[in-house]
Design a protein around this motif. Structure first.
Motif, PDB file in Angstrom:
ATOM      1  N   SER A  90      -5.078  11.582   3.348  1.00 55.79           N
ATOM      2  CA  SER A  90      -5.542  10.343   3.393  1.00 55.79           C
ATOM      3  C   SER A  90      -4.848   9.053   2.875  1.00 55.79           C
ATOM      4  CB  SER A  90      -7.152  10.568   2.363  1.00 55.79           C
ATOM      5  OG  SER A  90      -7.750   9.326   2.322  1.00 55.79           O
ATOM      6  N   ALA A  91      -4.900   8.034   3.780  1.00 55.42           N
ATOM      7  CA  ALA A  91      -4.288   6.535   2.902  1.00 55.42           C
ATOM      8  C   ALA A  91      -4.984   6.405   1.759  1.00 55.42           C
ATOM      9  CB  ALA A  91      -4.454   5.981   3.896  1.00 55.42           C
ATOM     10  N   LEU A  92      -6.053   7.187   1.131  1.00 50.39           N
ATOM     11  CA  LEU A  92      -6.831   6.158   0.096  1.00 50.39           C
ATOM     12  C   LEU A  92      -6.788   6.888  -0.773  1.00 50.39           C
ATOM     13  CD1 LEU A  92     -10.460   6.052   1.577  1.00 50.39           C
ATOM     14  CD2 LEU A  92      -8.675   4.113   1.743  1.00 50.39           C
ATOM     15  N   ARG A  93      -6.339   8.773  -0.696  1.00 52.86           N
ATOM     16  CA  ARG A  93      -5.091   9.968  -2.041  1.00 52.86           C
ATOM     17  C   ARG A  93      -3.818   9.781  -1.764  1.00 52.86           C
ATOM     18  NH1 ARG A  93      -9.979  11.202   0.268  1.00 52.86           N
ATOM     19  NH2 ARG A  93      -9.512  12.825   1.044  1.00 52.86           N
ATOM     20  N   LEU A  94      -3.046   8.788  -1.742  1.00 54.17           N
ATOM     21  CA  LEU A  94      -1.676   9.492  -1.597  1.00 54.17           C
ATOM     22  C   LEU A  94      -1.138   9.561  -2.537  1.00 54.17           C
ATOM     23  CD1 LEU A  94      -0.893   5.139  -0.358  1.00 54.17           C
ATOM     24  CD2 LEU A  94      -0.787   7.300   0.890  1.00 54.17           C
ATOM     25  N   PRO A  95       0.052  10.470  -2.254  1.00 56.08           N
ATOM     26  CA  PRO A  95       0.987  10.967  -3.554  1.00 56.08           C
ATOM     27  C   PRO A  95       1.757  10.173  -4.039  1.00 56.08           C
ATOM     28  CG  PRO A  95       1.321  11.925  -1.077  1.00 56.08           C
ATOM     29  CD  PRO A  95       0.960  10.732  -1.224  1.00 56.08           C
ATOM     30  N   ALA A  96       2.545  10.749  -4.701  1.00 55.18           N
ATOM     31  CA  ALA A  96       3.378   9.364  -5.523  1.00 55.18           C
ATOM     32  C   ALA A  96       4.861   8.987  -4.665  1.00 55.18           C
ATOM     33  CB  ALA A  96       4.495  10.106  -6.795  1.00 55.18           C
ATOM     34  N   ALA A  97       5.135   8.118  -4.998  1.00 57.22           N
ATOM     35  CA  ALA A  97       6.587   7.930  -3.272  1.00 57.22           C
ATOM     36  C   ALA A  97       7.567   8.127  -3.552  1.00 57.22           C
ATOM     37  CB  ALA A  97       6.326   5.850  -3.056  1.00 57.22           C
ATOM     38  N   PRO A  98       8.417   8.663  -2.687  1.00 61.62           N
ATOM     39  CA  PRO A  98       9.570   8.975  -3.210  1.00 61.62           C
ATOM     40  C   PRO A  98      10.523   8.230  -2.607  1.00 61.62           C
ATOM     41  CG  PRO A  98       9.056   9.420  -0.852  1.00 61.62           C
ATOM     42  CD  PRO A  98       7.771   8.655  -1.465  1.00 61.62           C
ATOM     43  N   ALA A  99      10.028   6.873  -2.309  1.00 60.88           N
ATOM     44  CA  ALA A  99      10.692   5.550  -2.313  1.00 60.88           C
ATOM     45  C   ALA A  99      10.257   4.467  -1.716  1.00 60.88           C
ATOM     46  CB  ALA A  99      11.684   5.000  -1.392  1.00 60.88           C
ATOM     47  N   PRO A 100       9.738   3.078  -2.709  1.00 56.10           N
ATOM     48  CA  PRO A 100       8.463   1.730  -2.565  1.00 56.10           C
ATOM     49  C   PRO A 100       9.664   1.344  -0.617  1.00 56.10           C
ATOM     50  CG  PRO A 100       9.987   1.640  -3.567  1.00 56.10           C
ATOM     51  CD  PRO A 100      11.121   2.945  -3.240  1.00 56.10           C
ATOM     52  N   ALA A 101       8.133   1.529  -0.329  1.00 56.80           N
ATOM     53  CA  ALA A 101       7.777   0.692   1.369  1.00 56.80           C
ATOM     54  C   ALA A 101       8.113  -1.351   0.817  1.00 56.80           C
ATOM     55  CB  ALA A 101       6.758   0.982   2.121  1.00 56.80           C
ATOM     56  N   THR A 102       9.419  -1.382   1.465  1.00 56.69           N
ATOM     57  CA  THR A 102       9.384  -3.254   2.095  1.00 56.69           C
ATOM     58  C   THR A 102       8.253  -3.238   3.167  1.00 56.69           C
ATOM     59  OG1 THR A 102      10.960  -2.868   3.607  1.00 56.69           O
ATOM     60  CG2 THR A 102      11.942  -2.661   1.320  1.00 56.69           C
ATOM     61  N   LEU A 103       7.782  -3.238   4.206  1.00 60.23           N
ATOM     62  CA  LEU A 103       7.004  -2.943   5.050  1.00 60.23           C
ATOM     63  C   LEU A 103       6.275  -2.624   5.077  1.00 60.23           C
ATOM     64  CD1 LEU A 103       6.295  -4.887   7.962  1.00 60.23           C
ATOM     65  CD2 LEU A 103       8.086  -4.086   8.698  1.00 60.23           C
ATOM     66  N   VAL A 104       4.451  -2.764   5.349  1.00 61.24           N
ATOM     67  CA  VAL A 104       3.381  -2.247   4.812  1.00 61.24           C
ATOM     68  C   VAL A 104       2.751  -2.299   6.462  1.00 61.24           C
ATOM     69  CG1 VAL A 104       1.530  -1.233   4.486  1.00 61.24           C
ATOM     70  CG2 VAL A 104       3.658  -1.574   2.264  1.00 61.24           C
ATOM     71  N   PHE A 105       2.145  -1.224   7.374  1.00 63.78           N
ATOM     72  CA  PHE A 105       1.377  -1.608   8.612  1.00 63.78           C
ATOM     73  C   PHE A 105      -0.314  -1.252   7.331  1.00 63.78           C
ATOM     74  CE2 PHE A 105       5.298  -2.034  10.787  1.00 63.78           C
ATOM     75  CZ  PHE A 105       4.961  -3.079  11.266  1.00 63.78           C
ATOM     76  N   LEU A 106      -1.422  -1.936   7.804  1.00 60.54           N
ATOM     77  CA  LEU A 106      -2.851  -0.949   6.643  1.00 60.54           C
ATOM     78  C   LEU A 106      -3.136  -1.721   9.008  1.00 60.54           C
ATOM     79  CD1 LEU A 106      -4.526  -0.097   4.577  1.00 60.54           C
ATOM     80  CD2 LEU A 106      -4.059  -2.284   4.025  1.00 60.54           C
ATOM     81  N   ASP A 107      -3.927  -0.417   9.391  1.00 64.38           N
ATOM     82  CA  ASP A 107      -4.868  -0.716  10.641  1.00 64.38           C
ATOM     83  C   ASP A 107      -5.484   0.420  10.426  1.00 64.38           C
ATOM     84  OD1 ASP A 107      -5.813  -1.089  12.688  1.00 64.38           O
ATOM     85  OD2 ASP A 107      -4.054   0.086  13.923  1.00 64.38           O
ATOM     86  N   PRO A 108      -6.595   0.308   8.621  1.00 63.02           N
ATOM     87  CA  PRO A 108      -7.966   1.454   8.913  1.00 63.02           C
ATOM     88  C   PRO A 108      -8.882   1.216   9.922  1.00 63.02           C
ATOM     89  CG  PRO A 108      -8.741  -0.819   7.122  1.00 63.02           C
ATOM     90  CD  PRO A 108      -6.685  -1.002   8.160  1.00 63.02           C
ATOM     91  N   PRO A 109     -10.091   1.963  10.164  1.00 64.47           N
ATOM     92  CA  PRO A 109     -11.030   1.733  11.122  1.00 64.47           C
ATOM     93  C   PRO A 109     -12.050   0.569   9.986  1.00 64.47           C
ATOM     94  CG  PRO A 109     -10.662   3.597  10.030  1.00 64.47           C
ATOM     95  CD  PRO A 109      -9.278   3.041   9.342  1.00 64.47           C
ATOM     96  N   TYR A 110     -12.131  -0.605  10.913  1.00 65.24           N
ATOM     97  CA  TYR A 110     -12.764  -1.560  11.328  1.00 65.24           C
ATOM     98  C   TYR A 110     -14.291  -1.375  10.629  1.00 65.24           C
ATOM     99  CZ  TYR A 110      -9.737  -3.941  14.956  1.00 65.24           C
ATOM    100  OH  TYR A 110      -8.337  -4.875  15.530  1.00 65.24           O
ATOM    101  N   ASP A 111     -14.496  -1.831   9.978  1.00 65.26           N
ATOM    102  CA  ASP A 111     -15.522  -2.691   8.618  1.00 65.26           C
ATOM    103  C   ASP A 111     -16.409  -1.616   7.522  1.00 65.26           C
ATOM    104  OD1 ASP A 111     -15.728  -4.969  10.522  1.00 65.26           O
ATOM    105  OD2 ASP A 111     -16.741  -3.610  12.283  1.00 65.26           O
ATOM    106  N   LYS A 112     -15.101  -0.800   7.485  1.00 56.90           N
ATOM    107  CA  LYS A 112     -15.562   0.224   6.548  1.00 56.90           C
ATOM    108  C   LYS A 112     -14.682   0.230   5.333  1.00 56.90           C
ATOM    109  CE  LYS A 112     -16.415   3.840   9.547  1.00 56.90           C
ATOM    110  NZ  LYS A 112     -17.768   4.507   9.886  1.00 56.90           N
TER     111      LYS A 112
END
Length: 185
Positions: free
Chosen positions: A108-130
């Motif tokens: 789940s994108a709501l319960r992410l593990p620790a990152a191996p390296a940080p992201a410089t670009l993030v796409f966030l496309d969740p189910p609408y209206d939730k």
């Protein structure tokens, strides 16, 4: 669906078929993706793809992260807990031959593990209206997934407010979708 530009320009992605309505699998259309990537690549936001580490939350087919890889990103992590989405992600990564630059996290994108390296670009496309977008962004921040000043591309039905500490850069409407661009602290 196809890759719009870059190394894999014109390459078709796996057909979504009936998708997964229960999991809100709703791929970003080619037209919206093309407009979005033209805006991102237009220079106003620097060179967001060159050497980027991408985090694609609620990845679905992976079209957004794969487009970024095609345009010069170094690595992409795709996060989706749907079985249909995970199959499509793996199929598309195999089709494009980029398994050495891509990781699929079946969580789940709501319960992410620790990152191996940080992201410089993030796409966030969740189910609408939730209300999942803000929660996923908080999880990404808590898990160390966001590089300082990372660019966040958030697709929802309505424009989104910038969470505390984030800077609102732009918001544009494309049909029934609105893309809100943020800069991480």
């Amino acid at each position: 669906m196809r890759i719009i530009a870059g190394d894999w320009r014109g390459r078709a992605l796996s057909a979504v078929g009936k998708g997964d309505p229960g999991a809100h699998l709703r791929p970003t259309t080619d037209r919206v993706r093309e407009s979005l990537f033209n805006m991102l690549g237009g220079g106003r936001f620097g060179a967001p793809f060159d050497g980027a580490r991408v985090l694609d939350l609620f990845a679905g087919t992976g079209a957004l992260g794969l487009e970024a890889l095609s345009r010069g990103a170094d690595h992409a992590t795709f996060v989706d807990d749907g079985r249909v989405a995970q199959r499509l992600l793996r199929d598309n990564i195999r089709l494009l031959g980029c398994a050495d630059r891509a990781v699929v996290l079946g969580t789940s994108a709501l319960r992410l593990p620790a990152a191996p390296a940080p992201a410089t670009l993030v796409f966030l496309d969740p189910p609408y209206d939730k209300g999942f977008g803000a929660r996923a962004l908080a999880a990404a921040q808590a898990g160390g997934w966001l590089a300082p000043e990372a660019l966040i591309v958030w697709e929802e039905r309505l424009p989104q407010d910038a969470p505390e500490g984030f800077a609102l850069l732009d918001s544009r409407r494309y049909g029934d979708s609105t893309v809100t661009l943020l800069r991480a602290p």
